[in-house]
Design a protein around this motif. Structure first.
Motif, PDB file in Angstrom:
ATOM      1  N   UNK A 111     -25.355  17.768  -2.967  1.00 44.79           N
ATOM      2  CA  UNK A 111     -25.212  16.911  -2.012  1.00 44.79           C
ATOM      3  C   UNK A 111     -24.745  17.548  -0.535  1.00 44.79           C
ATOM      4  N   UNK A 112     -25.784  17.466  -0.053  1.00 44.09           N
ATOM      5  CA  UNK A 112     -26.799  17.815   1.318  1.00 44.09           C
ATOM      6  C   UNK A 112     -25.839  17.711   2.576  1.00 44.09           C
ATOM      7  N   UNK A 113     -25.489  16.392   2.540  1.00 47.14           N
ATOM      8  CA  UNK A 113     -24.415  16.134   3.927  1.00 47.14           C
ATOM      9  C   UNK A 113     -23.011  16.991   3.849  1.00 47.14           C
ATOM     10  N   UNK A 114     -22.515  17.144   2.440  1.00 46.90           N
ATOM     11  CA  UNK A 114     -21.220  17.815   2.626  1.00 46.90           C
ATOM     12  C   UNK A 114     -21.371  18.921   2.755  1.00 46.90           C
ATOM     13  N   UNK A 115     -22.715  19.849   1.760  1.00 49.44           N
ATOM     14  CA  UNK A 115     -22.123  21.123   1.067  1.00 49.44           C
ATOM     15  C   UNK A 115     -23.305  22.502   1.859  1.00 49.44           C
ATOM     16  N   UNK A 116     -24.195  21.252   2.367  1.00 53.95           N
ATOM     17  CA  UNK A 116     -25.812  21.977   3.264  1.00 53.95           C
ATOM     18  C   UNK A 116     -26.163  21.205   4.559  1.00 53.95           C
ATOM     19  N   UNK A 117     -25.587  20.873   5.889  1.00 52.54           N
ATOM     20  CA  UNK A 117     -25.440  19.919   6.404  1.00 52.54           C
ATOM     21  C   UNK A 117     -27.218  19.953   7.652  1.00 52.54           C
ATOM     22  N   UNK A 118     -27.166  21.428   7.004  1.00 52.84           N
ATOM     23  CA  UNK A 118     -27.989  21.439   8.464  1.00 52.84           C
ATOM     24  C   UNK A 118     -29.559  21.326   7.261  1.00 52.84           C
ATOM     25  N   UNK A 119     -29.537  21.094   6.165  1.00 54.13           N
ATOM     26  CA  UNK A 119     -30.350  20.899   5.347  1.00 54.13           C
ATOM     27  C   UNK A 119     -30.814  19.588   6.038  1.00 54.13           C
ATOM     28  N   UNK A 120     -29.968  18.938   6.195  1.00 57.38           N
ATOM     29  CA  UNK A 120     -30.414  17.458   6.352  1.00 57.38           C
ATOM     30  C   UNK A 120     -31.819  17.230   7.796  1.00 57.38           C
ATOM     31  N   UNK A 121     -31.706  18.211   8.858  1.00 59.55           N
ATOM     32  CA  UNK A 121     -32.067  18.281   9.639  1.00 59.55           C
ATOM     33  C   UNK A 121     -33.990  18.762   9.332  1.00 59.55           C
ATOM     34  N   UNK A 122     -33.934  19.444   8.662  1.00 55.41           N
ATOM     35  CA  UNK A 122     -35.218  19.867   7.851  1.00 55.41           C
ATOM     36  C   UNK A 122     -35.802  18.694   6.609  1.00 55.41           C
ATOM     37  N   UNK A 123     -34.804  17.584   6.260  1.00 55.25           N
ATOM     38  CA  UNK A 123     -35.150  16.078   5.927  1.00 55.25           C
ATOM     39  C   UNK A 123     -35.966  15.427   6.731  1.00 55.25           C
ATOM     40  N   UNK A 124     -35.348  15.513   7.661  1.00 58.56           N
ATOM     41  CA  UNK A 124     -35.900  14.896   8.493  1.00 58.56           C
ATOM     42  C   UNK A 124     -37.316  15.147   9.272  1.00 58.56           C
ATOM     43  N   UNK A 125     -37.531  16.172   9.666  1.00 62.71           N
ATOM     44  CA  UNK A 125     -37.964  16.533   9.492  1.00 62.71           C
ATOM     45  C   UNK A 125     -39.693  16.058   8.518  1.00 62.71           C
ATOM     46  N   UNK A 126     -39.436  17.107   7.697  1.00 64.04           N
ATOM     47  CA  UNK A 126     -40.269  16.257   6.517  1.00 64.04           C
ATOM     48  C   UNK A 126     -40.298  14.977   6.469  1.00 64.04           C
ATOM     49  N   UNK A 127     -39.594  14.603   6.438  1.00 65.28           N
ATOM     50  CA  UNK A 127     -39.754  13.034   6.648  1.00 65.28           C
ATOM     51  C   UNK A 127     -40.931  12.236   7.537  1.00 65.28           C
ATOM     52  N   UNK A 128     -40.018  12.891   8.773  1.00 63.18           N
ATOM     53  CA  UNK A 128     -41.407  12.585   9.797  1.00 63.18           C
ATOM     54  C   UNK A 128     -42.698  12.829   9.918  1.00 63.18           C
ATOM     55  N   UNK A 129     -42.677  13.735   9.169  1.00 62.20           N
ATOM     56  CA  UNK A 129     -44.392  14.386   8.487  1.00 62.20           C
ATOM     57  C   UNK A 129     -44.968  14.120   7.390  1.00 62.20           C
ATOM     58  N   UNK A 130     -44.548  12.658   7.021  1.00 64.03           N
ATOM     59  CA  UNK A 130     -44.773  12.021   5.453  1.00 64.03           C
ATOM     60  C   UNK A 130     -44.552  12.395   4.398  1.00 64.03           C
ATOM     61  N   UNK A 131     -43.071  13.256   3.835  1.00 63.25           N
ATOM     62  CA  UNK A 131     -42.706  13.539   2.421  1.00 63.25           C
ATOM     63  C   UNK A 131     -42.006  12.533   2.357  1.00 63.25           C
ATOM     64  N   UNK A 132     -42.106  12.551   0.856  1.00 65.70           N
ATOM     65  CA  UNK A 132     -41.161  11.043  -0.008  1.00 65.70           C
ATOM     66  C   UNK A 132     -39.859  12.601  -0.394  1.00 65.70           C
ATOM     67  N   UNK A 133     -38.938  11.346  -0.207  1.00 66.54           N
ATOM     68  CA  UNK A 133     -37.493  11.994  -0.686  1.00 66.54           C
ATOM     69  C   UNK A 133     -37.507  11.354  -2.086  1.00 66.54           C
ATOM     70  N   UNK A 134     -36.509  12.204  -3.619  1.00 69.53           N
ATOM     71  CA  UNK A 134     -36.568  11.761  -4.611  1.00 69.53           C
ATOM     72  C   UNK A 134     -35.457  12.552  -5.340  1.00 69.53           C
ATOM     73  N   UNK A 135     -33.768  11.924  -4.494  1.00 70.39           N
ATOM     74  CA  UNK A 135     -32.742  12.252  -4.949  1.00 70.39           C
ATOM     75  C   UNK A 135     -31.865  11.762  -6.204  1.00 70.39           C
ATOM     76  N   UNK A 136     -31.439  13.250  -7.128  1.00 72.57           N
ATOM     77  CA  UNK A 136     -31.201  12.916  -8.178  1.00 72.57           C
ATOM     78  C   UNK A 136     -29.205  13.198  -8.286  1.00 72.57           C
ATOM     79  N   UNK A 137     -28.816  12.280  -9.047  1.00 75.56           N
ATOM     80  CA  UNK A 137     -26.968  12.940  -8.142  1.00 75.56           C
ATOM     81  C   UNK A 137     -26.536  11.251  -8.836  1.00 75.56           C
ATOM     82  N   UNK A 138     -25.319  11.900  -9.768  1.00 81.65           N
ATOM     83  CA  UNK A 138     -23.887  11.139 -10.477  1.00 81.65           C
ATOM     84  C   UNK A 138     -24.396  10.052  -9.456  1.00 81.65           C
ATOM     85  N   UNK A 139     -23.209  10.992  -8.007  1.00 82.28           N
ATOM     86  CA  UNK A 139     -23.140   9.830  -7.011  1.00 82.28           C
ATOM     87  C   UNK A 139     -23.612   9.249  -6.244  1.00 82.28           C
ATOM     88  N   UNK A 140     -23.693   8.431  -5.002  1.00 88.01           N
ATOM     89  CA  UNK A 140     -24.208   8.019  -3.761  1.00 88.01           C
ATOM     90  C   UNK A 140     -23.709   8.720  -2.575  1.00 88.01           C
TER      91      UNK A 140
END
Length: 771
Positions: free
Chosen positions: A237-266
């Motif tokens: 759960x990066x939004x709570x446990x590793x929030x700075x990861x969100x900036x990396x994910x945003x940058x990855x999305x800007x460069x065209x990456x796709x993200x698959x999330x796997x978690x029992x909670x949304x």
């Protein structure tokens, strides 16, 4: 059916409810609210000037490393605004607080009275300012000198029948320098009883990866996230446990990456991100993160991975050579044919059902990864804290090997560590199972014979305390009681000790559940200025991606009586070992550079340590797997495909699976506040998240009071007075916060091979609370 140990008022949070408020869960993280909340905490705890000075230097080159998560800092330019997240600011507020706990505070507050408080209130009392001692049968801690503290420790250690009657715990906050000297002292003293926080989190990763690829660490760098096609995030759960990861994910999305999330909670931080450092984030415009959200059942990850592999195999058979990387497989792996044969025993429909998903959802994931090998797989506790945690890590490796998605730009394995130097601790040989080569090197450099037998890990230490095999317990940081499983059993074990010692910055519950005698040794925090011989010093840390960088505190300590961790270790070693020691402890107490020079002689990859650590941004440790070279003890230069059975999860009609989670206002056992705003839960922590269909079947109403029970090993464990909260979670699954629900995690329920407590899957029963 036996009962749990008698209720111990000091062992866990009081069974009291606050005033629960529920709002709609968020589908995005951060934004302006994150800035606002962080600033409120900073101003309240530190004041404007002290707080801003700390924030400006946090995670900057030449500044200090955040004491929170281990997400890496950018190698290139760092944010001129804020190279930290909301929870990083909260961590600073906690350690840089101007509130002080003096001798007068402890004289006015008995241990019993302090134990009546919840963990949030205990932690908010302030920084400990001088060594404190609890005498046998005493009711209050009292201030003592450092000399008294070191003599007390030395006397107790030297009175033991064997060095193995002591255990030395380490928290992930401890620096490389202090960690190295700590393990050096422990081994010269004569034991490998070195439980550490890795045992409770990523030990399954360390074991699984070391067996498979030859190194128990991830294989990617932060820049790989900006050069990849697909990022799979499992059990995290990066939004709570590793929030700075969100900036990396945003940058990855800007460069065209796709993200698959796997978690029992949304989780909000997997769905969307409002970057408060960008105009669109300030305006409330979110970046959509997950392109596909796979809401697996708790521990459905293995079934999902096998289903993906089976569908990829089917696609490969339909178009040979287009899906699997046969050149990579032939060069680097073994057991490929047997592994494919093992998949034939499963039907995709059955695997999907075991995962809690539809075949169509899994097919969507396969379509995203089928035609690329630039894939990064991330994971955290949702994968590791299960009985099959090691096997699931190896299944992740299986998938990466099939795709050749390792050892190349934009591809690899990314376990995300939860504490800022927990990976560095292990690199510094904080380990109960040291390798012979490591011990040989210690002997060569220092001239003493280190103990060769394996020591106790966390679970083994708790059992040894209970059995009377351990007499002294020393904790270098952390909140051992609240972090460990089976709270009442662990508390009972701790109380059997002759002496418990905790190196701490602030008060926590572990100080209130103690041996016959207890010591609290106050130490500097990461943000504190560390002055030795009149010169400002720095320490070093290792992040999740194997970068070693300096950390230099900037703030004036709250007390002149604090001592840095390295000096605590060296003074304790000198007092305990005396003339029988072959180590010049005075030399290392006076100079971090001297410590780093000797680390360079012992630990591979640290050559020219003092020069490289002073480079802006630090340096990367060697990582053969990152370069596609696999050097394993068991299998040479090839990676074996691992064949593991599918875990079976059978529940009676009145049973549920429970996973323990953090709230957003929390880092590990440190409670920053009482709100979990992303999940819409406010001013309460004693909650259990349940599927609405399960609630209806059981006859529970929203916000009804319930008691929770576990019956492993024929022992009744109870967590009483929780509130039911309807939530989007798979049927049969529930979630609670830790440490409040740790009382339900059985001491004997551990991961195979790693011995990690299974905090992410506990079988429970739920009954209406009887007042």
């Amino acid at each position: 059916m036996s009962k749990e140990p008698e209720q111990d008022p000091a062992a866990e949070n009081p069974e009291e409810l606050l005033d629960l408020k529920i709002t709609e869960p968020k589908d995005w993280a951060a934004g302006i609210p994150a800035v606002t909340v962080a600033m409120v905490d900073i101003l309240k705890e530190t004041g404007f000037v002290r707080g801003m000075e700390g924030l400006f230097h946090m995670n900057k080159k030449g500044g200090f490393d955040c004491s929170g998560c281990a997400w890496p800092d950018p190698d290139d330019d760092r944010s001129p605004i804020a190279e930290y997240c909301e929870n990083g600011a909260k961590a600073l507020a906690e350690e840089a607080t101007t509130k002080k706990l003096t001798g007068e505070f402890f004289a006015e507050n008995s241990v019993a009275d302090l134990a009546k408080l919840n963990d949030y209130d205990i932690g908010k009392k302030g920084r400990i300012t001088q060594p404190m001692y609890l005498a046998k049968d005493a009711t209050h801690y009292a201030p003592v000198s450092w000399d008294f503290a070191f003599k007390k420790i030395a006397d107790e250690l030297n009175a033991l029948a064997s060095p193995d009657e002591a255990a030395f715990y380490t928290s992930g906050r401890t620096s490389n320098e202090a960690s190295f000297m700590y393990q050096l002292f422990v081994r010269e003293f004569g034991t490998n009883n070195m439980p550490d926080c890795s045992n409770m989190c990523h030990e399954s990763t360390s074991v699984g990866l070391a067996d498979a690829i030859g190194i128990g660490k991830g294989t990617v760098t932060l820049n790989d996230f900006y050069d990849t096609d697909v990022i799979i995030i499992m059990g995290q759960n990066p939004g709570t446990n590793h929030p700075r990861m969100l900036s990396a994910l945003e940058k990855a999305k800007d460069k065209g990456s796709k993200i698959i999330a796997v978690n029992p909670l949304h989780e909000a931080g997997l769905m969307g991100f409002k970057n408060p450092q960008k105009v669109k984030g300030i305006l409330g415009i979110k970046t959509q993160l997950a392109d596909l959200y796979l809401q697996v059942r708790i521990n459905g990850d293995m079934a999902l991975l096998k289903a993906i592999e089976k569908l990829l195999y089917k696609a490969e058979l339909g178009n040979p050579g287009s899906v699997f990387d046969h050149e990579f497989i032939k060069k680097n792996t073994t057991g490929y044919v047997a592994f494919l044969d093992s998949l034939n025993q499963y039907e995709v429909d059955d695997l999907a059902k075991a995962a809690g998903l539809t075949v169509k959802e899994i097919e969507q994931a396969v379509e995203l990864i089928k035609n690329t090998n630039r894939i990064i797989i991330c994971w955290a506790m949702g994968v590791t804290q299960h009985k099959n945690g090691v096997a699931t890590v190896k299944e992740i490796v299986n998938l990466a090997m099939l795709k050749g998605a390792i050892g190349k730009p934009g591809a690899g394995l990314c376990p995300v560590r939860g504490h800022s130097n927990v990976q560095g601790n292990r690199t510094m040989i904080i380990w109960d199972k040291p390798k012979p080569k490591q011990l040989d090197k210690l002997k060569e450099v220092f001239g003493f014979e280190p103990p060769r037998g394996h020591g106790y890990d966390v679970v083994e230490s708790i059992k040894a305390m209970d059995e009377g095999k351990l007499k002294v317990f020393f904790a270098m940081g952390g909140n051992f009681l609240s972090a460990t499983p089976d709270t009442l059993f662990t508390a009972q074990a701790l109380r059997k000790l002759k002496l418990s010692v905790h190196v701490s910055t602030k008060l926590n519950r572990s100080h209130l559940v103690h041996g016959e005698e207890a010591l609290i040794l106050p130490t500097l925090s990461r943000s504190d200025k560390d002055v030795v011989n009149g010169e400002d010093q720095f320490i070093s840390c290792e992040n999740s991606m194997g970068v070693i960088q300096m950390s230099k505190g900037m703030l004036t300590p709250v007390s002149e009586h604090l001592m840095n961790e390295n000096q605590i270790v060296c003074n304790m070693a000198k007092a305990t070992l005396g003339s029988r020691s072959v180590v010049d402890w005075d030399k290392y107490a006076k100079s971090y550079d001297a410590v780093r020079d000797v680390i360079a002689k012992v630990i591979p990859g640290f050559e020219d340590y003092n020069q490289k650590v002073r480079l802006p941004g630090g340096f990367y440790l060697p990582n053969p797997a990152r370069e596609g070279k696999f050097i394993t003890e068991k299998n040479g230069s090839v990676v074996p495909f691992n064949i593991a059975p599918l875990p079976k999860h059978e529940l009676a009609a009145d049973e549920y699976h429970m996973t323990t989670i953090r709230s957003h206002d929390q880092f590990n056992t440190t409670i920053y506040g009482l709100n979990d705003r992303y999940r819409g839960i406010h001013n309460e922590r004693r909650v259990i998240l349940m599927n609405e269909n399960d609630m209806k079947k059981a006859g529970f109403s929203p916000q009804e009071k319930v008691d929770l029970f576990n019956y492993d090993d024929g022992v009744e464990r109870a967590a009483r007075l929780f509130v039911v909260v309807p939530y989007n979670i798979p049927e049969g699954n529930t979630a609670t916060y830790y440490p409040e629900a740790n009382v339900l995690v059985p001491i004997n329920s551990v991961a195979a091979q790693s011995n990690t407590p299974t905090s992410k899957l506990v079988t429970i029963k739920i009954r209406k609370h009887l007042a």
